[in-house]
Design a protein around this motif. Structure first.
Motif, PDB file in Angstrom:
ATOM      1  N   LYS A  25       0.822  -1.214   0.000  1.00  8.90           N
ATOM      2  CA  LYS A  25       0.000   0.000   0.000  1.00  8.90           C
ATOM      3  C   LYS A  25       0.855   1.261   0.000  1.00  8.90           C
ATOM      4  CE  LYS A  25      -2.614  -1.340   3.570  1.00  8.90           C
ATOM      5  NZ  LYS A  25      -3.711  -1.349   4.577  1.00  8.90           N
ATOM      6  N   LYS A  26       2.006   1.233   0.696  1.00  9.87           N
ATOM      7  CA  LYS A  26       2.790   2.455   0.858  1.00  9.87           C
ATOM      8  C   LYS A  26       4.227   2.354   0.357  1.00  9.87           C
ATOM      9  CE  LYS A  26       0.396   3.947   5.087  1.00  9.87           C
ATOM     10  NZ  LYS A  26       0.599   4.268   6.528  1.00  9.87           N
ATOM     11  N   LEU A  27       4.823   1.153   0.412  1.00  8.60           N
ATOM     12  CA  LEU A  27       6.268   1.068   0.200  1.00  8.60           C
ATOM     13  C   LEU A  27       6.673  -0.289  -0.345  1.00  8.60           C
ATOM     14  CD1 LEU A  27       9.183   2.233   0.718  1.00  8.60           C
ATOM     15  CD2 LEU A  27       9.011   1.240   3.009  1.00  8.60           C
ATOM     16  N   VAL A  28       7.557  -0.282  -1.342  1.00  8.04           N
ATOM     17  CA  VAL A  28       8.187  -1.508  -1.847  1.00  8.04           C
ATOM     18  C   VAL A  28       9.692  -1.340  -1.758  1.00  8.04           C
ATOM     19  CG1 VAL A  28       8.664  -2.907  -3.907  1.00  8.04           C
ATOM     20  CG2 VAL A  28       6.322  -2.198  -3.396  1.00  8.04           C
ATOM     21  N   VAL A  29      10.355  -2.352  -1.194  1.00 12.28           N
ATOM     22  CA  VAL A  29      11.816  -2.388  -1.181  1.00 12.28           C
ATOM     23  C   VAL A  29      12.263  -3.687  -1.849  1.00 12.28           C
ATOM     24  CG1 VAL A  29      13.921  -2.353   0.195  1.00 12.28           C
ATOM     25  CG2 VAL A  29      11.920  -1.044   0.963  1.00 12.28           C
ATOM     26  N   LEU A  30      12.956  -3.554  -2.971  1.00 12.78           N
ATOM     27  CA  LEU A  30      13.588  -4.705  -3.615  1.00 12.78           C
ATOM     28  C   LEU A  30      14.983  -4.856  -3.033  1.00 12.78           C
ATOM     29  CD1 LEU A  30      12.732  -3.859  -7.353  1.00 12.78           C
ATOM     30  CD2 LEU A  30      11.336  -5.139  -5.719  1.00 12.78           C
ATOM     31  N   VAL A  31      15.358  -6.089  -2.709  1.00  9.70           N
ATOM     32  CA  VAL A  31      16.691  -6.349  -2.181  1.00  9.70           C
ATOM     33  C   VAL A  31      17.309  -7.450  -3.025  1.00  9.70           C
ATOM     34  CG1 VAL A  31      18.062  -6.995  -0.165  1.00  9.70           C
ATOM     35  CG2 VAL A  31      15.899  -5.780   0.155  1.00  9.70           C
ATOM     36  N   GLY A  32      18.448  -7.157  -3.665  1.00 12.92           N
ATOM     37  CA  GLY A  32      19.089  -8.199  -4.455  1.00 12.92           C
ATOM     38  C   GLY A  32      19.755  -7.658  -5.699  1.00 12.92           C
ATOM     39  N   SER A  33      19.872  -8.518  -6.700  1.00 11.18           N
ATOM     40  CA  SER A  33      20.704  -8.181  -7.850  1.00 11.18           C
ATOM     41  C   SER A  33      19.909  -7.522  -8.969  1.00 11.18           C
ATOM     42  CB  SER A  33      21.404  -9.452  -8.360  1.00 11.18           C
ATOM     43  OG  SER A  33      20.734 -10.041  -9.407  1.00 11.18           O
ATOM     44  N   ARG A  34      20.532  -6.556  -9.613  1.00 17.77           N
ATOM     45  CA  ARG A  34      19.903  -5.893 -10.765  1.00 17.77           C
ATOM     46  C   ARG A  34      19.670  -6.888 -11.896  1.00 17.77           C
ATOM     47  NH1 ARG A  34      20.023  -0.310 -10.355  1.00 17.77           N
ATOM     48  NH2 ARG A  34      21.320   0.517  -8.657  1.00 17.77           N
ATOM     49  N   ARG A  35      20.567  -7.853 -12.027  1.00 17.21           N
ATOM     50  CA  ARG A  35      20.422  -8.870 -13.073  1.00 17.21           C
ATOM     51  C   ARG A  35      19.163  -9.706 -12.827  1.00 17.21           C
ATOM     52  NH1 ARG A  35      23.774 -14.056 -13.538  1.00 17.21           N
ATOM     53  NH2 ARG A  35      23.257 -14.864 -15.597  1.00 17.21           N
ATOM     54  N   ALA A  36      18.919 -10.062 -11.566  1.00 13.49           N
ATOM     55  CA  ALA A  36      17.717 -10.837 -11.226  1.00 13.49           C
ATOM     56  C   ALA A  36      16.456 -10.020 -11.489  1.00 13.49           C
ATOM     57  CB  ALA A  36      17.778 -11.279  -9.766  1.00 13.49           C
ATOM     58  N   LEU A  37      16.504  -8.734 -11.156  1.00 15.17           N
ATOM     59  CA  LEU A  37      15.359  -7.854 -11.403  1.00 15.17           C
ATOM     60  C   LEU A  37      15.063  -7.770 -12.897  1.00 15.17           C
ATOM     61  CD1 LEU A  37      13.226  -5.737 -10.686  1.00 15.17           C
ATOM     62  CD2 LEU A  37      15.060  -4.022 -10.594  1.00 15.17           C
ATOM     63  N   ALA A  38      16.098  -7.580 -13.698  1.00 10.29           N
ATOM     64  CA  ALA A  38      15.918  -7.484 -15.149  1.00 10.29           C
ATOM     65  C   ALA A  38      15.330  -8.770 -15.713  1.00 10.29           C
ATOM     66  CB  ALA A  38      17.255  -7.161 -15.819  1.00 10.29           C
ATOM     67  N   ALA A  39      15.796  -9.922 -15.202  1.00  7.64           N
ATOM     68  CA  ALA A  39      15.279 -11.207 -15.677  1.00  7.64           C
ATOM     69  C   ALA A  39      13.804 -11.369 -15.323  1.00  7.64           C
ATOM     70  CB  ALA A  39      16.093 -12.348 -15.084  1.00  7.64           C
ATOM     71  N   ALA A  40      13.418 -10.941 -14.115  1.00 12.18           N
ATOM     72  CA  ALA A  40      12.026 -11.071 -13.686  1.00 12.18           C
ATOM     73  C   ALA A  40      11.106 -10.219 -14.553  1.00 12.18           C
ATOM     74  CB  ALA A  40      11.896 -10.681 -12.219  1.00 12.18           C
ATOM     75  N   VAL A  41      11.531  -9.008 -14.874  1.00 11.30           N
ATOM     76  CA  VAL A  41      10.717  -8.118 -15.705  1.00 11.30           C
ATOM     77  C   VAL A  41      10.610  -8.669 -17.133  1.00 11.30           C
ATOM     78  CG1 VAL A  41      10.582  -5.814 -16.722  1.00 11.30           C
ATOM     79  CG2 VAL A  41      11.250  -6.077 -14.322  1.00 11.30           C
ATOM     80  N   ARG A  42      11.678  -9.253 -17.603  1.00 11.35           N
ATOM     81  CA  ARG A  42      11.751  -9.712 -18.995  1.00 11.35           C
ATOM     82  C   ARG A  42      10.981 -11.015 -19.230  1.00 11.35           C
ATOM     83  NH1 ARG A  42      16.985  -9.916 -19.062  1.00 11.35           N
ATOM     84  NH2 ARG A  42      17.155 -12.128 -18.635  1.00 11.35           N
ATOM     85  N   THR A  43      10.919 -11.892 -18.219  1.00 15.41           N
ATOM     86  CA  THR A  43      10.402 -13.250 -18.403  1.00 15.41           C
ATOM     87  C   THR A  43       8.890 -13.279 -18.220  1.00 15.41           C
ATOM     88  OG1 THR A  43      12.491 -14.107 -17.535  1.00 15.41           O
ATOM     89  CG2 THR A  43      10.651 -15.645 -17.667  1.00 15.41           C
ATOM     90  N   VAL A  44       8.186 -13.618 -19.290  1.00 15.47           N
ATOM     91  CA  VAL A  44       6.718 -13.528 -19.284  1.00 15.47           C
ATOM     92  C   VAL A  44       6.101 -14.540 -18.330  1.00 15.47           C
ATOM     93  CG1 VAL A  44       4.640 -13.785 -20.673  1.00 15.47           C
ATOM     94  CG2 VAL A  44       6.607 -12.553 -21.589  1.00 15.47           C
ATOM     95  N   GLY A  45       6.609 -15.754 -18.264  1.00 11.60           N
ATOM     96  CA  GLY A  45       6.026 -16.736 -17.347  1.00 11.60           C
ATOM     97  C   GLY A  45       6.219 -18.136 -17.853  1.00 11.60           C
ATOM     98  N   ALA A  46       5.644 -19.067 -17.100  1.00 14.79           N
ATOM     99  CA  ALA A  46       5.876 -20.485 -17.381  1.00 14.79           C
ATOM    100  C   ALA A  46       4.893 -21.060 -18.389  1.00 14.79           C
ATOM    101  CB  ALA A  46       5.805 -21.280 -16.072  1.00 14.79           C
ATOM    102  N   GLY A  47       4.067 -20.212 -19.005  1.00 12.41           N
ATOM    103  CA  GLY A  47       3.151 -20.733 -20.021  1.00 12.41           C
ATOM    104  C   GLY A  47       1.720 -20.775 -19.540  1.00 12.41           C
ATOM    105  N   ARG A  48       0.812 -20.958 -20.476  1.00 14.88           N
ATOM    106  CA  ARG A  48      -0.618 -20.974 -20.186  1.00 14.88           C
ATOM    107  C   ARG A  48      -1.059 -22.341 -19.677  1.00 14.88           C
ATOM    108  NH1 ARG A  48      -4.095 -17.495 -22.529  1.00 14.88           N
ATOM    109  NH2 ARG A  48      -5.501 -18.530 -21.075  1.00 14.88           N
ATOM    110  N   ARG A  49      -2.165 -22.333 -18.958  1.00 10.40           N
ATOM    111  CA  ARG A  49      -2.824 -23.573 -18.560  1.00 10.40           C
ATOM    112  C   ARG A  49      -3.988 -23.799 -19.517  1.00 10.40           C
ATOM    113  NH1 ARG A  49      -3.423 -22.646 -12.003  1.00 10.40           N
ATOM    114  NH2 ARG A  49      -1.198 -22.359 -11.559  1.00 10.40           N
ATOM    115  N   HIS A  50      -4.133 -25.013 -19.971  1.00 14.50           N
ATOM    116  CA  HIS A  50      -5.181 -25.320 -20.957  1.00 14.50           C
ATOM    117  C   HIS A  50      -6.299 -26.100 -20.270  1.00 14.50           C
ATOM    118  CE1 HIS A  50      -2.667 -23.809 -24.194  1.00 14.50           C
ATOM    119  NE2 HIS A  50      -1.668 -24.475 -23.640  1.00 14.50           N
ATOM    120  N   THR A  51      -7.467 -25.470 -20.142  1.00 11.83           N
ATOM    121  CA  THR A  51      -8.567 -26.073 -19.401  1.00 11.83           C
ATOM    122  C   THR A  51      -9.796 -26.336 -20.259  1.00 11.83           C
ATOM    123  OG1 THR A  51      -9.536 -23.941 -18.819  1.00 11.83           O
ATOM    124  CG2 THR A  51      -7.816 -24.785 -17.364  1.00 11.83           C
TER     125      THR A  51
END
Length: 406
Positions: free
Chosen positions: A373-399
């Motif tokens: 609600k008020k504050l976000v603190v990321l702790v860790g590597s810039r490389r990990a952050l870039a990978a998280a933003v870049r990676t869309v996800g593990a794929g769709r579920r087919h139901t």
């Protein structure tokens, strides 16, 4: 509408209100800062003013409590509303439907196929169903992705709120949540509510996460230390900056061993008075109507003589556990992102390390950021952050749900 709600609705919001009150089934979705909460409150107030029987539910106790605070109307979990019993049978079903004119389901992205199926069967003919949620968050832990499938079916009326309101647009948390969801890196300079503490070493990231959580943030917010966040599933949290390891470190800081205080060891965990804990499986025999996976609480009593431990849950119910039942509880100083879904906190601390490479996905990071609600603190590597933003996800579920709806 303004006379009833006390404020003007934006065109998208007005469309959503009309849709919910005229369509038997409708979906309302949108990201943070787009007025989803105010729209839901307006719908509930207008329906109640017309003497409609309105029932509000959410998948978790914490989300139900938030929904109740938002609307001023009682809200329950889906499990409690349906009175689910051991084995999964519900007291309310097609033969014994709910007494309701409008059913509002918040945090609908968390609904799995099985629970959604039971809920829909319990809605009487003629009643209206409104599903509310952020489709860009994580899908349900259980099977399916109900909200996404409903939005994929052209036959289901829906409104997607896209206008970010002026006050929300000034929030770094809201701005960066939308940037992350669009695949753009978050802004890390010049914001008062969104920070990155850069650190490449995993052990150092864990130590820094604890320091930020226990020392730096409480001074800034004058609040109890917020939970940290780790990867999405407990089996993946053995890493030094994962939920299990962080829980141990945070407990050492927040509820350390004291000679004059009782404690109980269960496997690799030690339970103490004041510990923040979570239920990790459904127990239909506890409390007034069962205690369900994801329920949070605080340990308020522990008796070695009576071999019992008492938890005050976030639904304001005191639950007793025999010592041989403590395998149903886990510490919740740090929680996985899946477990945090449906909750909001003043501040959220998110460790990001390359040692948890498979966890670095956009919808995981987006879901974690939108818990704050008020504050976000990321702790860790810039490389990990870039990978998280870049990676869309593990794929769709087919139901095939969207196909059936079409």
């Amino acid at each position: 509408m303004k006379a009833r709600t006390g404020a003007d609705l934006a065109p998208e919001q007005e469309q959503a209100v009309r849709l919910a009150l005229t369509s038997k089934v409708a979906v309302l979705t949108g990201g943070p800062g787009c007025g989803k909460s105010f729209t839901v409150r307006s719908i509930v107030e207008l329906a109640a003013a017309k003497k409609a029987k309105v029932t509000l539910v959410a998948p978790t106790g914490r989300a139900a409590k938030r929904l109740s605070e938002l609307t001023g109307h009682p809200a329950a979990t889906v499990h409690r509303l349906l009175q689910l019993r051991p084995g999964g049978d519900a007291s309310y079903d097609r033969d014994n439907p709910l007494d309701v004119d409008l059913l509002v389901v918040d945090e609908a992205s968390m609904l799995d196929l099985i629970l959604a199926n039971k809920l829909v069967k319990a809605i009487p003919p003629g009643a209206h169903l409104l599903l509310v949620g952020d489709v860009d968050q994580l899908p349900s832990v259980g099977a399916g992705e109900v909200l996404r499938d409903l939005l994929a079916a052209p036959t289901i009326p829906r409104v997607r709120l896209t206008q970010i309101f002026r006050q929300a647009a000034q929030s770094g948390v809201v701005t960066n949540a939308h940037r992350i969801n669009a695949g753009r890196p978050p802004l890390l300079e010049g914001l008062s509510d969104f920070f990155l503490f850069a650190c490449d070493d995993t052990d150092a990231t864990a130590a820094l996460t604890v320091d930020v959580t226990c020392t730096r943030i409480p001074g800034a917010l004058r609040a109890r230390p917020p939970p940290g966040r780790a990867g999405p599933h407990p089996p993946c949290t053995a890493a030094p900056a994962g939920a299990r390891a962080l829980n141990t470190l945070l407990q050492q800081r927040l509820t350390p061993h004291r000679e004059d205080q009782p404690e109980r060891r269960m496997g690799g965990r030690v339970f103490r008075i004041g510990d923040k804990v979570t239920q990790i499986r459904n127990n239909y025999d506890k409390g007034q109507a069962g205690v369900f996976n994801g329920t949070l609480g605080i340990v308020t009593a522990l008796s070695p003589e009576e071999q019992t431990l008492t938890v005050r849950t976030d639904e304001d119910e005191s639950i007793d556990y025999d010592f041989d039942e403590l395998d149903e509880l886990a510490h919740a100083y740090a929680m996985t992102i899946h477990r945090s879904q449906g909750s909001e906190y003043p501040a959220v601390v998110i460790p990001l390390t390359t040692s948890a490479w498979m966890m670095l996905q956009r919808n995981l990071l987006y879901t974690a950021v939108t818990r704050a609600k008020k504050l976000v603190v990321l702790v860790g590597s810039r490389r990990a952050l870039a990978a998280a933003v870049r990676t869309v996800g593990a794929g769709r579920r087919h139901t095939a749900l969207d196909h059936r709806l079409t």
